[in-house]
Design an enzyme around this catalytic site. Structure first.
Site, PDB file in Angstrom:
ATOM      1  N   HIS A 232      -3.495   3.850 -10.494  1.00 45.83           N
ATOM      2  CA  HIS A 232      -4.383   4.874 -10.756  1.00 45.83           C
ATOM      3  C   HIS A 232      -3.305   6.203 -10.772  1.00 45.83           C
ATOM      4  O   HIS A 232      -2.139   6.372 -10.423  1.00 45.83           O
ATOM      5  CB  HIS A 232      -5.600   5.317  -9.752  1.00 45.83           C
ATOM      6  CG  HIS A 232      -5.132   5.381  -8.518  1.00 45.83           C
ATOM      7  ND1 HIS A 232      -4.930   6.847  -8.009  1.00 45.83           N
ATOM      8  CD2 HIS A 232      -5.102   4.804  -7.409  1.00 45.83           C
ATOM      9  CE1 HIS A 232      -4.602   6.671  -6.822  1.00 45.83           C
ATOM     10  NE2 HIS A 232      -4.691   5.636  -6.305  1.00 45.83           N
TER      11      HIS A 232
ATOM     12  N   CYS B 238      -3.451   1.504  -2.612  1.00 47.98           N
ATOM     13  CA  CYS B 238      -3.460   1.231  -4.152  1.00 47.98           C
ATOM     14  C   CYS B 238      -2.060   1.901  -4.457  1.00 47.98           C
ATOM     15  O   CYS B 238      -1.419   2.675  -4.065  1.00 47.98           O
ATOM     16  CB  CYS B 238      -4.734   2.220  -4.559  1.00 47.98           C
ATOM     17  SG  CYS B 238      -6.146   1.180  -4.381  1.00 47.98           S
TER      18      CYS B 238
END
Length: 533
Positions: A425, A444
């Site tokens: 992301h 992440c």
């Protein structure tokens, strides 16, 4: 010469000369003795037992027409140490002795099964690794697709060239070949005395001179970064050599030999060899199933790449999970099938109860950028909630951050749905990408150039990827964009990695995973004399 000193083709030649086994004698009693010995020796391995049962216990390794198969097996067993495999686990000298001493049909039957067991042990390790990843570290979620023993036996039985088949069990990737070459180079270097004295001490800067500059110069010459020179000054040529070393080791390439650069310069070749051995094992785990086009995220390298037919067509810096037990980025493979533009951040429950609930207890209006949502999906007013009555186990709300420039996920996320809730992301925290070590996230992977990454993915499904993406982005609405051509994603962890053209690249073991894997490899028998002590 002791058999233990023989390897590869030399062992194969010896057994061809001394191994005069014939097919079981025609006398029924001798046939029965051979079959009984095979059946008894194979009883603990279902695949071996079934194989011999289905062929009415006809010999596979010990018949007169199996010479090529025997020779091929002994050759690859003798080469096992070249691949960083536990050679003692399938010692060809021991197998030769077993063959030589087999003079009765019962002994020949036992030798038959011993050869099959040794073959399967080798094939298991060479094809998909010595270790089971998750058994070494729970953070390694990689599922290793091991070939079934029956398939390995059948593959060898039908192979036109037994030697080609056996050598083909190891990964055939260019990376594995590069790692094998580096292993051989390092072993030769270690035998010759390594890179000489360490540099030691603190920072050395351009313009300086003296003994430490000479030590730096000599180290770089030994490593192949600098041609032979008598300079005693940190001149432009030496600075360029330092920059090349820094580039190859994931350091800020400023040409200044700061503490982190000196520390990496002083890493001995024995430790680099350990990194290579671990990388070879990891390459076996990954196998040859990357996909022609795929996303490759090297956690230890802090980069994400798109690779197309072996060529890196896109590259960006990344931020990975912090080095904490519940935040380190796991290793696994999956398939990226969509992206979400203007994403909502659905705060993981672990973060909600560990980080935000304590804040709410002190100040109900803390973290005002987050919405409090009940089980029915309704936004709840903070003032109406007594947070002190809740614990991590009974907190009934979800936390969400709506799309915005300040959203924790930035303006786009890239999804490869997995049970670990890991994805790639954007992020509003751009400054972190300038750091040399970039382990800051909850797990992440944050991308330094997420828009360019999106354009690269969309280029296969639209003539105007920038315009297409901008239209979705400018709408301000959360929008799912499916990828017409989903592609594999591999989250790997490599502290040694080859370049198609150039030197081996090395990185620091930021999570300590390679150290744990090497210890497990040593325990399995992989430790070589050059890396002990």
């Amino acid at each position: 010469m002791p058999l233990s000193h023989l390897r590869g083709a030399a062992l194969a030649g010896l057994v061809a000369a001394c191994f005069g086994l014939a097919a079981p004698a025609h006398a029924e009693t001798e046939l029965t003795a051979f079959k009984q010995a095979v059946a008894a020796a194979a009883v603990q391995n279902d695949a071996i037992a079934a194989f011999y049962r289905d062929r009415d216990y006809a010999p596979f390794w010990t018949s007169a027409d199996a010479a090529a198969r025997r020779s091929a097996l002994l050759t690859v067993l003798g080469e096992a140490s070249e691949q960083g495999l536990p050679a003692a686990r399938y010692d060809p000298a021991r197998l030769v002795e077993t063959f030589r001493e087999a003079r009765t049909q019962r002994a020949i039957g036992r030798a038959e099964v011993a050869a099959m067991r040794m073959y399967l042990d080798y094939a298991h390790d060479a094809s998909r690794g010595v270790l089971t990843p998750g058994a070494v570290l729970s953070e390694i979620k990689r599922k290793v697709d091991r070939p079934a023993p029956a398939a390995l036996i059948e593959g060898l039985a039908t192979a036109p060239s037994p030697l080609a088949y056996l050598r083909g069990l190891s990964p055939q990737s260019p990376e594995y070949a590069r790692l094998m070459r580096e292993k051989i180079r390092l072993e030769r270097l270690i035998a010759e005395g390594g890179w000489g004295p360490e540099v030691g001490g603190g920072k050395i800067e351009p313009g300086q001179s003296g003994p430490r500059v000479i030590a730096l110069r000599n180290r770089l010459i030994a490593m192949g970064y600098l041609p032979r020179t008598a300079t005693q000054t940190y001149d432009a040529t030496l600075q360029k050599a330092v920059q090349a070393f820094q580039f190859d080791h994931g350091l800020s390439a400023d040409g200044i030999a700061g503490p982190s650069t000196v520390q990496e310069l002083d890493v001995p070749p024995e430790r680099r060899l350990r990194s290579v051995l671990v990388a070879m094992e990891r390459e076996r785990w990954l196998g040859d199933v990357r996909g022609d086009k795929h996303v490759l995220v090297n956690i230890a390298d802090f980069h994400a790449r798109i690779v197309d037919k072996g060529e890196v067509v896109f590259e960006t810096r990344s931020v990975v999970g912090q080095n904490a037990h519940d935040r380190r980025t796991p290793e696994f493979s999956d398939v990226m099938d969509h992206m979400v533009v203007n994403p909502t951040w659905n705060v993981p429950r672990s973060i909600a109860v560990k980080e935000y609930l304590p804040q709410f207890k002190n100040n109900p209006n803390a973290a005002g950028h987050l919405m409090l949502v009940d089980g029915a999906g309704r936004v709840v007013t903070r003032a109406a909630v007594d947070f002190t009555q809740y614990t991590a186990s009974n907190f009934p709300f979800d936390l969400k951050q709506p799309p915005s420039n300040g959203n924790a996920l930035g303006r786009v996320k890239f999804m490869f749905p997995n049970p670990y809730n890991i994805y790639l992301h954007d992020t509003p925290s751009k400054s972190l990408f300038n750091r040399e070590t970039r382990a800051f996230s909850h797990g992440c992977i944050r991308l330094g150039d997420p828009y360019d990454f999106a354009y690269a993915l969309l280029a296969t499904q639209t003539d105007d990827p920038r315009g297409f993406f901008a239209a979705k982005l400018n709408s301000g609405r959360e929008t799912r964009v499916d990828l017409e051509h989903p592609l594999p994603v591999h989250l790997i962890y490599r502290t040694a990695m080859g370049e198609p053209k150039g030197r081996m690249q090395y990185r620091r073991d930021v999570y300590g995973r390679d150290a744990a894997i090497f210890d497990a490899l040593q325990a399995a028998g992989v430790a070589l004399p050059e890396v002990q002590g």
